[in-house]
Motif scaffolding. Structure first.
Motif, mmCIF file in Angstrom:
data_model
loop_
_atom_site.group_PDB
_atom_site.id
_atom_site.type_symbol
_atom_site.label_atom_id
_atom_site.label_comp_id
_atom_site.label_asym_id
_atom_site.label_seq_id
_atom_site.Cartn_x
_atom_site.Cartn_y
_atom_site.Cartn_z
ATOM 1 N N LEU A 133 0.860 -1.185 0.000
ATOM 2 C CA LEU A 133 0.000 0.000 0.000
ATOM 3 C C LEU A 133 0.892 1.229 0.000
ATOM 4 C CD1 LEU A 133 -2.685 1.430 0.219
ATOM 5 C CD2 LEU A 133 -2.804 0.802 2.627
ATOM 6 N N ARG A 134 0.855 1.979 -1.077
ATOM 7 C CA ARG A 134 1.702 3.169 -1.236
ATOM 8 C C ARG A 134 0.833 4.421 -1.177
ATOM 9 N NH1 ARG A 134 6.808 1.573 -3.381
ATOM 10 N NH2 ARG A 134 6.802 -0.523 -4.281
ATOM 11 N N GLY A 135 1.220 5.377 -0.331
ATOM 12 C CA GLY A 135 0.451 6.624 -0.222
ATOM 13 C C GLY A 135 -0.190 6.736 1.144
ATOM 14 N N VAL A 136 -0.967 7.784 1.340
ATOM 15 C CA VAL A 136 -1.476 8.778 0.402
ATOM 16 C C VAL A 136 -0.435 9.893 0.272
ATOM 17 C CG1 VAL A 136 -3.303 10.485 0.002
ATOM 18 C CG2 VAL A 136 -3.876 8.278 1.071
ATOM 19 N N HIS A 137 0.049 10.128 -0.928
ATOM 20 C CA HIS A 137 1.121 11.096 -1.166
ATOM 21 C C HIS A 137 0.601 12.349 -1.865
ATOM 22 C CE1 HIS A 137 3.846 7.289 -1.327
ATOM 23 N NE2 HIS A 137 3.682 7.704 -0.090
ATOM 24 N N PHE A 138 1.215 13.482 -1.524
ATOM 25 C CA PHE A 138 0.898 14.754 -2.174
ATOM 26 C C PHE A 138 2.078 15.688 -1.987
ATOM 27 C CE2 PHE A 138 -0.319 15.222 2.209
ATOM 28 C CZ PHE A 138 -0.099 16.543 2.537
ATOM 29 N N HIS A 184 4.717 15.200 1.044
ATOM 30 C CA HIS A 184 4.025 14.887 2.293
ATOM 31 C C HIS A 184 3.161 13.644 2.124
ATOM 32 C CE1 HIS A 184 5.218 18.880 3.641
ATOM 33 N NE2 HIS A 184 4.713 19.371 2.513
ATOM 34 N N GLY A 185 2.622 13.184 3.232
ATOM 35 C CA GLY A 185 1.740 12.030 3.168
ATOM 36 C C GLY A 185 0.677 12.093 4.244
ATOM 37 N N VAL A 186 -0.407 11.377 4.004
ATOM 38 C CA VAL A 186 -1.465 11.155 4.982
ATOM 39 C C VAL A 186 -1.603 9.643 5.127
ATOM 40 C CG1 VAL A 186 -3.946 11.341 5.421
ATOM 41 C CG2 VAL A 186 -2.698 13.295 4.514
ATOM 42 N N HIS A 187 -1.827 9.163 6.335
ATOM 43 C CA HIS A 187 -1.896 7.716 6.559
ATOM 44 C C HIS A 187 -3.046 7.116 5.759
ATOM 45 C CE1 HIS A 187 -1.723 3.854 8.486
ATOM 46 N NE2 HIS A 187 -0.667 4.240 9.201
ATOM 47 N N PRO A 188 -2.757 6.104 4.931
ATOM 48 C CA PRO A 188 -3.809 5.548 4.068
ATOM 49 C C PRO A 188 -4.892 4.772 4.809
ATOM 50 C CG PRO A 188 -1.800 4.251 3.880
ATOM 51 C CD PRO A 188 -1.450 5.466 4.699
ATOM 52 N N LEU A 189 -4.613 4.398 6.060
ATOM 53 C CA LEU A 189 -5.612 3.652 6.848
ATOM 54 C C LEU A 189 -6.321 4.556 7.856
ATOM 55 C CD1 LEU A 189 -3.541 0.393 7.520
ATOM 56 C CD2 LEU A 189 -5.120 0.879 5.634
ATOM 57 N N ASP A 190 -6.150 5.855 7.723
ATOM 58 C CA ASP A 190 -6.784 6.810 8.634
ATOM 59 C C ASP A 190 -8.310 6.670 8.562
ATOM 60 O OD1 ASP A 190 -7.573 9.002 10.141
ATOM 61 O OD2 ASP A 190 -7.116 10.453 8.562
ATOM 62 N N PRO A 191 -8.971 6.388 9.686
ATOM 63 C CA PRO A 191 -10.434 6.300 9.669
ATOM 64 C C PRO A 191 -11.094 7.600 9.230
ATOM 65 C CG PRO A 191 -9.542 5.384 11.709
ATOM 66 C CD PRO A 191 -8.402 6.068 11.007
ATOM 67 N N GLY A 192 -10.389 8.728 9.419
ATOM 68 C CA GLY A 192 -10.929 10.011 8.991
ATOM 69 C C GLY A 192 -11.075 10.114 7.476
ATOM 70 N N LEU A 193 -10.273 9.341 6.755
ATOM 71 C CA LEU A 193 -10.422 9.260 5.305
ATOM 72 C C LEU A 193 -11.449 8.201 4.926
ATOM 73 C CD1 LEU A 193 -6.785 9.496 3.868
ATOM 74 C CD2 LEU A 193 -8.617 11.163 3.630
ATOM 75 N N GLY A 194 -11.391 7.085 5.629
ATOM 76 C CA GLY A 194 -12.363 6.018 5.398
ATOM 77 C C GLY A 194 -12.232 5.328 4.055
ATOM 78 N N ILE A 195 -11.010 5.255 3.520
ATOM 79 C CA ILE A 195 -10.816 4.555 2.252
ATOM 80 C C ILE A 195 -11.101 3.067 2.465
ATOM 81 C CG2 ILE A 195 -9.153 3.933 0.458
ATOM 82 C CD1 ILE A 195 -7.667 6.551 1.137
#
Length: 199
Positions: A56-61, A142-153
């Motif tokens: 799992l790569r990302g979330v990148h920006f 930068h990055g955001v955690h891909p398993l962050d519940p706040g994103l809910g992916i």
């Protein structure tokens, strides 16, 4: 090109021509993308990754401007590609959209500057090629955690995710916003307008 639900995100669904020798398709057409965006994609760097199943790569920006627009294709195997609206103030802020990229349908996705990008490898040796509008600049990435519940992916539940140390240590979306790491929708719109003006 078909626009996705997030402004600045597009999917290319090529016609594939199979025959007894294999198949042929056009995976990138500069004029078609330029017509959709209103400006050409400046090609500054091309990347290629190979991932084992579950990677799992990302979330990148990256910081806007100039950030980094990407045109992404899976040339071998399959990935679940996810685009996330990280632009604070955007009408679709925090929303995400997933597209399966594989070596059967040969879809590609484009994501504009300011959008976040992640994917999970659904097969071993999933090979992904990226065309990028800017070169890699660690100080702007930068990055955001891909398993962050706040994103809910919603990632595939039957595949254990494998993250790099860097991605596993990435902040949540709320933490990234609080730290001022996220791009603003206003700054992105100004940069898109500049790109269109440059033509």
């Amino acid at each position: 090109m078909r626009q996705l639900s997030l402004a600045g995100a597009w999917v290319h669904e090529p016609k594939v021509f199979p025959d007894s020798r294999g198949s042929f398709h056009e995976w990138f057409r500069a004029a078609e993308l330029e017509n959709a965006l209103g400006h050409p994609l400046r090609l500054a760097q091309a990347n290629f990754s190979v991932s084992s199943r579950g990677t799992l790569r990302g979330v990148h920006f990256a910081d806007v401007p100039p950030s980094q627009a990407k045109y992404v294709k899976c040339v071998r195997g399959a990935v679940l590609d996810v685009i996330v609206d990280l632009r604070v103030g955007s009408p679709t802020y925090k929303r995400w959209e997933a597209v399966r990229l594989d070596d059967v349908d040969h879809r590609s996705v484009y994501l504009a500057e300011g959008l976040g990008h992640a994917f999970m490898a659904l097969t071993d040796d999933a090979s992904v090629a990226y065309l990028c509008s800017e070169g890699y600049a660690p100080e702007r990435e930068h990055g955001v955690h891909p398993l962050d519940p706040g994103l809910g992916i919603v990632w595939p539940s039957d595949i254990p995710p494998l993250l790099s140390d860097k991605d596993a240590a990435a902040p949540s979306l709320a933490e990234a916003e609080q730290k001022g790491l996220l791009p603003t929708y206003e700054a992105c719109q100004e940069y898109y307008a500049l790109l269109r003006a440059r033509g």
